[in-house]
Design an enzyme around this catalytic site. Structure first.
Site, PDB file in Angstrom:
ATOM      1  N   GLU A 216       0.799  -1.325   0.143  1.00  0.00           N
ATOM      2  CA  GLU A 216       0.324   0.080   0.001  1.00  0.00           C
ATOM      3  C   GLU A 216       0.374   1.438   0.233  1.00  0.00           C
ATOM      4  O   GLU A 216       0.734   2.395  -0.848  1.00  0.00           O
ATOM      5  CB  GLU A 216      -0.894   0.012   1.287  1.00  0.00           C
ATOM      6  CG  GLU A 216      -2.145   1.232   1.107  1.00  0.00           C
ATOM      7  CD  GLU A 216      -2.771   1.572   0.177  1.00  0.00           C
ATOM      8  OE1 GLU A 216      -2.244   1.945  -0.527  1.00  0.00           O
ATOM      9  OE2 GLU A 216      -3.481   0.257  -0.278  1.00  0.00           O
ATOM     10  N   GLU A 217       1.841   1.416   0.765  1.00  0.00           N
ATOM     11  CA  GLU A 217       3.160   2.430   1.104  1.00  0.00           C
ATOM     12  C   GLU A 217       3.820   2.405   0.367  1.00  0.00           C
ATOM     13  O   GLU A 217       4.697   3.472  -0.135  1.00  0.00           O
ATOM     14  CB  GLU A 217       3.504   2.906   2.582  1.00  0.00           C
ATOM     15  CG  GLU A 217       1.715   2.793   2.795  1.00  0.00           C
ATOM     16  CD  GLU A 217       0.297   3.069   2.850  1.00  0.00           C
ATOM     17  OE1 GLU A 217       0.374   4.486   1.976  1.00  0.00           O
ATOM     18  OE2 GLU A 217      -0.502   3.380   3.796  1.00  0.00           O
ATOM     19  N   SER A 625     -10.615  10.536  -1.147  1.00  0.00           N
ATOM     20  CA  SER A 625      -9.401  10.107   0.059  1.00  0.00           C
ATOM     21  C   SER A 625      -8.696  11.005   0.467  1.00  0.00           C
ATOM     22  O   SER A 625      -9.453  12.304   1.429  1.00  0.00           O
ATOM     23  CB  SER A 625      -8.905   9.443  -0.687  1.00  0.00           C
ATOM     24  OG  SER A 625      -7.384   8.485  -0.592  1.00  0.00           O
ATOM     25  N   ASP A 700     -14.640  -0.706   2.467  1.00  0.00           N
ATOM     26  CA  ASP A 700     -13.413  -0.378   1.274  1.00  0.00           C
ATOM     27  C   ASP A 700     -12.245  -0.339   2.571  1.00  0.00           C
ATOM     28  O   ASP A 700     -12.446  -0.294   4.838  1.00  0.00           O
ATOM     29  CB  ASP A 700     -13.357   1.228   1.844  1.00  0.00           C
ATOM     30  CG  ASP A 700     -12.293   2.410   1.603  1.00  0.00           C
ATOM     31  OD1 ASP A 700     -11.091   1.756   1.977  1.00  0.00           O
ATOM     32  OD2 ASP A 700     -12.253   3.198   1.158  1.00  0.00           O
ATOM     33  N   HIS A 732     -12.087   1.682  -1.725  1.00  0.00           N
ATOM     34  CA  HIS A 732     -11.801   2.569  -1.488  1.00  0.00           C
ATOM     35  C   HIS A 732     -12.045   3.697  -3.143  1.00  0.00           C
ATOM     36  O   HIS A 732     -12.344   4.294  -3.057  1.00  0.00           O
ATOM     37  CB  HIS A 732     -10.368   2.819  -1.412  1.00  0.00           C
ATOM     38  CG  HIS A 732     -10.041   4.246  -1.147  1.00  0.00           C
ATOM     39  ND1 HIS A 732     -10.434   5.006  -0.059  1.00  0.00           N
ATOM     40  CD2 HIS A 732      -8.820   4.850  -1.931  1.00  0.00           C
ATOM     41  CE1 HIS A 732      -9.651   6.226  -0.050  1.00  0.00           C
ATOM     42  NE2 HIS A 732      -8.849   5.748  -1.169  1.00  0.00           N
TER      43      HIS A 732
END
Length: 756
Positions: A216-217, A625, A700, A732
């Protein structure tokens, strides 16, 4: 953005509390006017847009994925043959998988991390022989032989109930590797013989897989890597035991599911991670010393990147400190596991990760990028970590390193050297002597893919006046052929709408510290003299994103055009903290979010108020977001400026976020409690005066629905009126043709009702 906790109570709030908007007037949805329905219908308004374009190793073909005309998100495998200059479909995904693909939970999560919403053949790989293509489909693995035709050309390698993910072709083209049930497997293409390479993947132990924050990051979606000689595999063993188990609820239309997931919320424990090298002949794994005493022996670290050196005897990995202020490039001996530091980058704020590491074939050297000057630039080092040459410099940003032509001594990269609004391909001499050469010339944004020998590249180009074009070019930029010219002529699906669309205006606004911020503005179509119009500020505002560029924005652009046709001014501003402008532009958000970003957006509104066609009393904001978070913070902090807001999938409480993202910008909660509190939306909710719509997907797994339900309750307790629209089963991105159509009709209707 990432994943946070959820609450079962959100079911009642989300389903019972949805506020329905009036539909857009029927006469506005005529065949001659652009509508949300048409934006999300088939065929795509963008025109034919090949994806995953690749050159074959022998340079004879260009392959790509292409959506069906009547179902743009179902992808098939195509080729353009340079010999006969013809395009043809190689594999029809519907022939191999007529129905819908039943994705595993792991694959669903992986695709959500990739923001990949297509179906059919979504990825493929070339064999080094230039005659074999590998692709996964429906949880199984297939190979395509270009020497055969018809049904004989496609061979299915696996046929199991399990779902094979992260499929890779060995460099010698003889084997295929994949992940099944948290272990690494391989299969011989010729014989079909399958072999399990790791044995203990179960429960909290995952072999060869990327942990959540890596996916994810960090932009790392894999956890294993073949050596160049195909004799070894480096892989990560992830142990999630230290990570808290959190319950996540996915609320569907008729039921809900409860997922238990080990989620590392900010300030808490991360996974334990080990890097091993598996020798395929012996089956033995040698574990790498990832935290030797010479660099302090710290084990609470991240390993964001792994890459083999050309000799297959050494493997590199990047060592990142928990606070993300130190990044070390390490080399490890594949036989002994002993590692040593090659170079180190440090920062007083944070270090951005990249994939810019290229090992030369003929020289004991590598190209590396660094932001040590304040802007990302390229440097040439020897394998001992000694600097040979700085290759680029200046007040502009290198975006991607593509590779090196060692025969010509040229390094290829793209950058925004002329303007932050564009991205072009450049070359620079490897020896540090000579000027940087700009290769692409069309004004806009170019993204390229080179052939193995660096002699040809595929250019994926677009601008605000040109939908995506794909061409094949020589390394000096000369056109070889169009793969998709995609002319915006009378035959193009967007042509009649484009004739009515306003052209964007670009400009700059000075921030409080003197830095220039770029904006894009669409004026209403057919403006009347003396009339004042409402404004929708379309914002993201967060790090690692740039909204204002000279590029074709696909569905976002179409919605902007549609809203301008309906009489709205559409405005976007890249505030400080945004991407692709250098660290000085990014760093003002460090340790406190939602502060300078809101200040800068107000600066943008101050500019809008100087325009005689803008109504200063009708300023609205829309964001998704981080943009959803920005919308709420702007409505709460500046209620006299922003009168209407639509916030989609917003962050509201940074304590609920993961370690890697949140601590990068806010630091550890123990060391910055005040920064966390001031970055959350709740201290400011009493300021809300205008009309606020909050939209969220009820499944989400990135910005969890809890962010919204927590705000719903706080607003209710404060007796603040607001609207909501929640989507059962949606994640999401709230994806799907019918769902997205409803989302953007809801957004459109809200601004029509409350801002016009």
């Amino acid at each position: 953005m990432s994943y946070v906790k959820s609450l079962l109570a959100c079911a009642a709030v989300g389903l019972a509390g949805a506020s329905m908007m009036n539909s857009v007037k029927a006469d506005d949805r005529s065949a001659d006017k652009l509508t949300v329905e048409r934006i999300y219908a088939d065929p795509s308004l963008t025109g034919p847009a090949p994806r995953s374009v690749k050159l074959s190793p022998d340079g004879k073909r260009v392959t790509f994925l292409k959506g069906k005309e009547d179902e743009q998100e179902r992808l098939d495998l195509w080729e353009y043959n340079l010999a006969d200059q013809q395009s043809r479909m190689l594999v029809d995904s519907a022939d191999l998988m007529p129905g819908e693909e039943n994705l595993s939970a792991e694959e669903k999560a992986r695709r959500e991390r990739m923001r990949l919403f297509a179906k059919g053949i979504i990825s493929y790989y070339w064999g080094d022989d230039g005659e074999t293509l590998l692709f996964p489909l429906g949880g199984d693995i297939f190979v395509y032989d270009l020497n055969k035709s018809g049904s004989d050309a496609t061979k299915q390698l696996t046929k199991t109930d399990a779902y094979e993910t992260d499929v890779k072709l060995s460099p010698d083209g003889k084997s295929v590797s994949f992940i099944r049930d948290q272990d690494i497997f391989m299969i011989d293409i010729e014989t079909g013989e399958e072999r399990q390479l790791t044995m203990d993947g179960e429960g909290p132990i995952k072999n060869g897989m990327a942990e959540f924050v890596a996916q994810e990051e960090m932009g790392r979606l894999t956890g294993y890597w073949w050596s160049p000689n195909s004799k070894k595999i480096a892989y990560l063993k992830v142990d999630e035991t230290p990570v808290n188990i959190e319950k996540r609820y996915e609320i569907n239309a008729e039921d809900f599911e409860v997922f238990e997931q080990r989620y590392p919320s900010t300030g808490n424990d991360n996974v334990l991670i080990k890097l091993g090298v598996l020798d395929l002949e012996s089956g033995k794994t040698t574990w790498v010393d990832t935290s030797p005493q010479e660099i302090g022996g710290e084990t609470d670290i991240y390993i964001p990147r792994v890459k083999w050196l050309r000799d297959s005897n050494r493997v590199s990995f990047q060592w990142q400190s928990r606070d993300q202020q130190t990044l070390k490039l390490m080399f490890a001996d594949a036989e002994t596991g002993k590692s040593h530091e090659v170079l180190t980058e440090t920062s007083d704020t944070w270090i951005n990760l990249t994939k810019d590491l290229y090992f030369l074939k003929r020289h004991n050297a590598f190209v590396w990028s660094s932001e040590r000057s304040g802007y990302r630039h390229l440097y040439l080092y020897d394998l001992k970590g000694n600097l040979i040459n700085q290759l680029t410099e200046g007040d502009w940003v290198v975006d991607n390193l593509y590779g090196v032509d060692e025969e010509k001594g040229l390094v290829y990269f793209d950058a925004n050297k002329e303007t932050p609004l564009e991205q072009h391909l450049y070359s620079v001499p490897m020896n540090g002597e000579g000027e940087i050469k700009k290769i692409t010339d069309q004004a806009g944004v170019h993204s390229v893919s080179f052939s193995k020998n660096m002699s040809l590249f595929v250019d994926y180009f677009s601008s605000v006046e040109q939908p995506p074009q794909v061409s094949l070019r020589t390394a000096d930029g000369e056109l070889v052929t169009w793969l998709e010219e995609n002319k915006l002529d009378s035959d193009h699906p967007y042509f009649k709408y484009y004739q009515q669309a306003p052209k964007p205006e670009f400009g700059t606004i000075e921030a409080e510290d003197g830095q220039l911020m770029h904006y894009r503005l669409y004026k209403p179509t057919n403006m009347e003299e003396g009339k004042k119009y409402p404004v929708v500020v379309d914002v993201y505002g967060g790090p690692h994103a740039q909204r204002v560029t000279n590029t074709w924005g696909a569905r976002n652009t179409y919605w902007h055009h549609m809203m301008a046709n309906r009489g709205f001014v559409i405005f976007s501003l890249d505030n400080r903290g945004s991407w692709n402008r250098g660290k000085k532009f990014e760093d003002p958000i460090y340790r406190k979010l939602g502060d300078v970003e809101v200040v800068d957006q107000v600066k943008g509104v101050d500019f809008l108020k100087t325009l005689d066609f803008v109504d200063p009393e009708r300023i609205g904001m829309f964001g998704w977001s981080y943009g959803g978070y920005m919308t709420i913070m702007s409505m709460f902090k500046e209620p006299d400026v922003f009168k209407v807001g639509v916030s989609v999938a917003p962050v509201t409480d940074w304590y609920l976020y993961d370690t890697h993202y949140t601590e990068r910008y806010l630091g550890h909660p123990e060391n910055n409690q005040e920064g966390y509190e001031q970055s959350n939306v709740f201290p400011y909710l009493d300021g809300l005066k205008g009309d606020l719509m909050i939209i969220h997907g009820m499944a989400d797994d990135n910005v969890l629905f809890t962010n919204s339900t927590k705000l719903f309750k706080a607003l209710q307790d404060a007796n603040k009126s607001f609207d909501m629209m929640n989507y059962p089963g949606s994640k999401h991105s709230i994806w799907g043709q019918k769902t997205r159509t409803h989302v953007f009709n809801t957004i459109t209707d809200y601004f029509e009702q409350h801002l016009k």
